[in-house]
Design an enzyme around this catalytic site. Sequence first.
Site, mmCIF file in Angstrom:
data_model
loop_
_atom_site.group_PDB
_atom_site.id
_atom_site.type_symbol
_atom_site.label_atom_id
_atom_site.label_comp_id
_atom_site.label_asym_id
_atom_site.label_seq_id
_atom_site.Cartn_x
_atom_site.Cartn_y
_atom_site.Cartn_z
ATOM 1 N N ARG A 365 -1.414 8.216 29.085
ATOM 2 C CA ARG A 365 -0.091 9.135 28.939
ATOM 3 C C ARG A 365 -0.335 10.397 27.863
ATOM 4 O O ARG A 365 0.103 10.469 26.826
ATOM 5 C CB ARG A 365 0.959 8.372 28.559
ATOM 6 C CG ARG A 365 1.084 7.135 29.343
ATOM 7 C CD ARG A 365 2.421 6.382 29.119
ATOM 8 N NE ARG A 365 2.749 5.018 30.039
ATOM 9 C CZ ARG A 365 3.568 4.312 30.161
ATOM 10 N NH1 ARG A 365 4.648 4.344 29.155
ATOM 11 N NH2 ARG A 365 3.656 3.357 30.754
ATOM 12 N N GLU A 366 -1.012 11.425 28.433
ATOM 13 C CA GLU A 366 -1.037 12.517 27.592
ATOM 14 C C GLU A 366 -0.580 13.784 28.517
ATOM 15 O O GLU A 366 -1.401 14.954 28.131
ATOM 16 C CB GLU A 366 -2.727 12.905 27.346
ATOM 17 C CG GLU A 366 -3.372 11.595 27.040
ATOM 18 C CD GLU A 366 -4.878 11.575 26.765
ATOM 19 O OE1 GLU A 366 -5.311 12.727 27.343
ATOM 20 O OE2 GLU A 366 -5.522 10.620 26.249
#
Length: 476
Positions: A365-366
Amino acid sequence: MKKNTKQLKKVTLLGIVCIGVMIAGSCKKGESTLTPDPPGLVATEHVSMLQATSGVGASNVLSVTLTGLKSDGGYAYKIGYPLDVAGDSNSAPTISKLRLFENGKEIGPAHSVHQKIRDLGNGRFSHWGTTLIFSASDNSNPATNGRSYTYTLDGSAPSTTVTNPGGSTGSVQPPVGANAGLLGYAMVNGTTTGGAGGQSVTVTSLSALKTALGDNAAKIVYISGAIKGSGNDYIYVKSNKSIIGKPGASLEGINLYMFTVSNIIVQDIRFKNYVTDAALMIKMSTHHVWVDHCEFSTDRTHGWDYWGKDISITREADYVTVSWCKFHDTNLSVLISGGIQGHEADKGKLHVTMHHNYWYNVSEREPTMNYGSVHLFNNYHLNNSSYSLGARAGGTVRTDNEYFSGCHKPITTNLDGDPPGYFSGVNTNIYKNCGANDITTAISTWVPSYAYQNALNAAADVPALVTQGTGPRAIN
């Protein structure tokens, strides 16, 4: 007329007294208790400056480059490189001959008190030591208002030659650097000024921070030192706030909640060990938020369900920029939209820009996103174990010149059986020692409506720029 003459005499006498005190060393340039300039004083300061420099011939004009620009609070901005000539000081408060020009038109007054530049702006500036602190004529952000700022150091009028510090000549500005101002969605459909023009306060405790952020008045809140909570202490942040860390400032075990608010800036703060909820919860139609030069981390001694995410942007939040931040030592970093079913109202919202950020030792989750329109450029993703960028539920992500190194799966639309989203710009990125992307939808051609090309760095330059420029700055 007599009344105005008496008032001007009083103002002039007051200025003479203050100068005398400054020479004695007890009147500081950053004094925060001064009242706004009385009528006549502004004109007097400006006229005296022009008289002191009249008749001087033209010489080279130096450019205020955006690469060295950073916020100094309120309407004030400060260049990040030393000037060639020293200016005012406590012992000589009006010695500087610097003249400042906005698109070729002179602005001022010069020799302004720094707190007045922050609180009042309108072109005030100070050449203090080897630093220039200044404001735009209309209190806009000089880094993003499209104007050029030039100055002379010897009291001369502008010439036609503009010399950039470093020796190159010309009018072309270099790429925007780590100390530039606001870019991206936080300046679309309005802008984000935070607490500009409001009261400045410094806090050192959790209770003081809650009080300072608890009303809607414009306010610049400086955090000094380390403030610790229990792990899931939360603070509701009201609208029109700048929350700025002084060097070394940190918030540990504390969540900042931004619900149904707007116009918030968060800068130069280390966030540590936030339990359950994200360090920054931006949700419930909150809009125009800028998160800049912050650091987010946990200690990874607990499982995935223990620590909160770094940033959550959910529930119809809109117009957010996250820039020059460092994210590390966590599992779930940035979430944009908290779900799919029941969150359909997020469609048409969640406009987010993330640029020049650094992720390392992060699982995934970047960011990941649903429904929204997210623009990513010049971010550095290093060594993750799951995926970097995820798009679901018809949302669209534009990537420009990202750098992925040692990432298991840089980009994916194939997540847990959820409906996929879309990506554009995937061929602009560098993928070094990475696994394959997993994109199940047609490549999009979407680009954001705002201009950003002048701020875009080459993908090959991203690791060096981002590792050096991200996180809280040592001087602010």
